[in-house]
Design a protein around this motif. Structure first.
Motif, PDB file in Angstrom:
ATOM      1  N   ASP A  46     -20.691 -15.705  18.013  1.00 49.44           N
ATOM      2  CA  ASP A  46     -20.498 -14.269  18.341  1.00 49.44           C
ATOM      3  C   ASP A  46     -20.671 -14.104  20.086  1.00 49.44           C
ATOM      4  O   ASP A  46     -21.338 -15.032  20.550  1.00 49.44           O
ATOM      5  CB  ASP A  46     -21.573 -13.408  18.017  1.00 49.44           C
ATOM      6  CG  ASP A  46     -20.911 -12.654  16.973  1.00 49.44           C
ATOM      7  OD1 ASP A  46     -19.618 -12.402  16.604  1.00 49.44           O
ATOM      8  OD2 ASP A  46     -22.074 -12.379  15.701  1.00 49.44           O
ATOM      9  N   ASP A  54     -16.095 -11.459  16.377  1.00 47.77           N
ATOM     10  CA  ASP A  54     -17.136 -11.198  15.243  1.00 47.77           C
ATOM     11  C   ASP A  54     -17.021 -12.247  14.375  1.00 47.77           C
ATOM     12  O   ASP A  54     -16.152 -12.678  13.473  1.00 47.77           O
ATOM     13  CB  ASP A  54     -16.695  -9.718  14.591  1.00 47.77           C
ATOM     14  CG  ASP A  54     -17.816  -9.670  13.466  1.00 47.77           C
ATOM     15  OD1 ASP A  54     -18.407 -10.591  12.973  1.00 47.77           O
ATOM     16  OD2 ASP A  54     -17.916  -8.455  13.126  1.00 47.77           O
ATOM     17  N   VAL A  75     -25.115 -16.021  14.794  1.00 54.73           N
ATOM     18  CA  VAL A  75     -25.101 -14.682  15.052  1.00 54.73           C
ATOM     19  C   VAL A  75     -26.644 -14.495  15.152  1.00 54.73           C
ATOM     20  O   VAL A  75     -27.635 -15.054  14.354  1.00 54.73           O
ATOM     21  CB  VAL A  75     -24.891 -13.932  13.354  1.00 54.73           C
ATOM     22  CG1 VAL A  75     -24.864 -12.534  13.612  1.00 54.73           C
ATOM     23  CG2 VAL A  75     -23.341 -14.533  13.225  1.00 54.73           C
TER      24      VAL A  75
END
Length: 322
Positions: A46, A54, A75
């Motif tokens: 990310d 995303d 993430v």
């Protein structure tokens, strides 16, 4: 280039990150290329400081167009929502039918590493909150059944000493950013010893060397210390610069020496270097019997030679020794 003397074949993974790419389309060619080469998994980060992909959404879309390769987002877990990201990774594991991993950042401070450990515990409680094959959940449990792999594969960068207890206790794959095989071997030995202290089987941890690779120079090493001389430490981390043949030699030699179980490679020029990695380096390793020519199973754990994670429901957690 020598054989692996029964240690198994090296594992290979690649980063998909591309500057300025914000949706799934630019990554589709790359992930299909990586899958054609038989790589264990790809990673995608990310971008927190400004516009960027995303990672979970992109990899969920790529799961629909791939069949075997592992898909691993990087993430961070929010302090206030410790279950949100593990639940999203669970969804990725389900849509990919057992090919998801999770690259979890660990702080370089001791306190941050402990916090990361608690997040791992929170994720494990989420994944274990359903019985395998159960039709209804326990009180306070996850809203989805247990992931196909039991736990998605957990990946931790163990380069910094403060992150190593977290990697030893929780990780299935540890990444080590070093330019020297002797240093890599020392970190691998330290991690395996710590894994044993936590009551885990050290043979269930895969330690991958993490390198940036610049294959733009063809077969000619661009500078001393690269190519046949090995990677060189830079401000961005260890960098290999040279040709696909020398990179194949490096991968085989480090693996043969027991320094690493494989490599996670970040192309400097994403599509160019990935294409040369797959069609040059990987093809040569395959030709010499030093890398697989087909996937042994359908899940990321099977690619890595790891069993499906057992459900610890009802079992006490191991004691944190950090």
């Amino acid at each position: 280039m020598t054989g692996s003397h029964g240690r198994g074949l090296p594992h290979l993974a690649a980063a998909l990150d591309q500057q300025g790419a914000h949706d799934s389309a630019p990554y589709e060619e790359a992930v299909r290329l990586a899958e054609r080469g038989g790589l264990d998994f790809v990673t995608l980060g990310d971008t927190f400081a400004g516009p960027g992909p995303d990672a979970l959404a992109v990899l969920s879309r790529l799961a629909l167009g791939t069949r075997r390769i592992g898909l691993v987002p990087t993430v961070a877990t929010p302090h206030t929502e410790p279950f949100r990201v593990p639940a999203a990774v669970t969804a990725l594991d389900r849509v990919s039918r057992g090919r998801a991993g999770w690259h979890i950042g660990v702080s370089t401070t001791e306190g941050g590493a402990r916090l990361s450990g608690r997040r791992h515990d929170a994720a494990a409680r989420l994944w274990d909150s359903w019985e395998d094959g159960a039709d209804s959940s326990m009180k306070g449990s996850s809203a989805v059944p247990r992931p196909p792999q039991g736990y998605p594969v957990r990946i931790v960068d163990a380069t910094e000493g403060s992150a190593r207890p977290v990697a030893a206790r929780y990780a299935d794959v540890a990444l080590v950013r070093v330019a020297d095989p002797a240093q890599a071997a020392a970190v691998r030995a330290e991690l395996r010893s710590a894994v044993r202290e936590f009551g885990r089987d050290p043979d269930r941890l895969r330690v991958l060397g993490s390198l940036h690779v610049d294959l733009g120079g063809g077969e000619r090493a661009a500078a001393p210390g690269h190519g046949g001389g090995g990677p060189r430490q830079t401000a961005q981390g260890p960098l290999y610069r040279g040709g696909p043949v020398d990179l194949a030699e490096l991968i085989a030699d480090w693996h043969e020496a027991g320094a690493v179980d494989g490599f996670h490679l970040t192309p400097v020029e994403p599509l160019r270097d990935l294409e040369r990695l797959v069609n040059g380096t990987v093809a040569l390793l395959q030709h010499r019997g030093l890398f697989r020519t087909f996937y042994p199973g359908s899940t990321l754990r099977e690619h890595l030679g790891l069993a499906r994670a057992a459900n610890r429901l009802g079992l006490p957690d191991p004691v944190w020794k950090g």
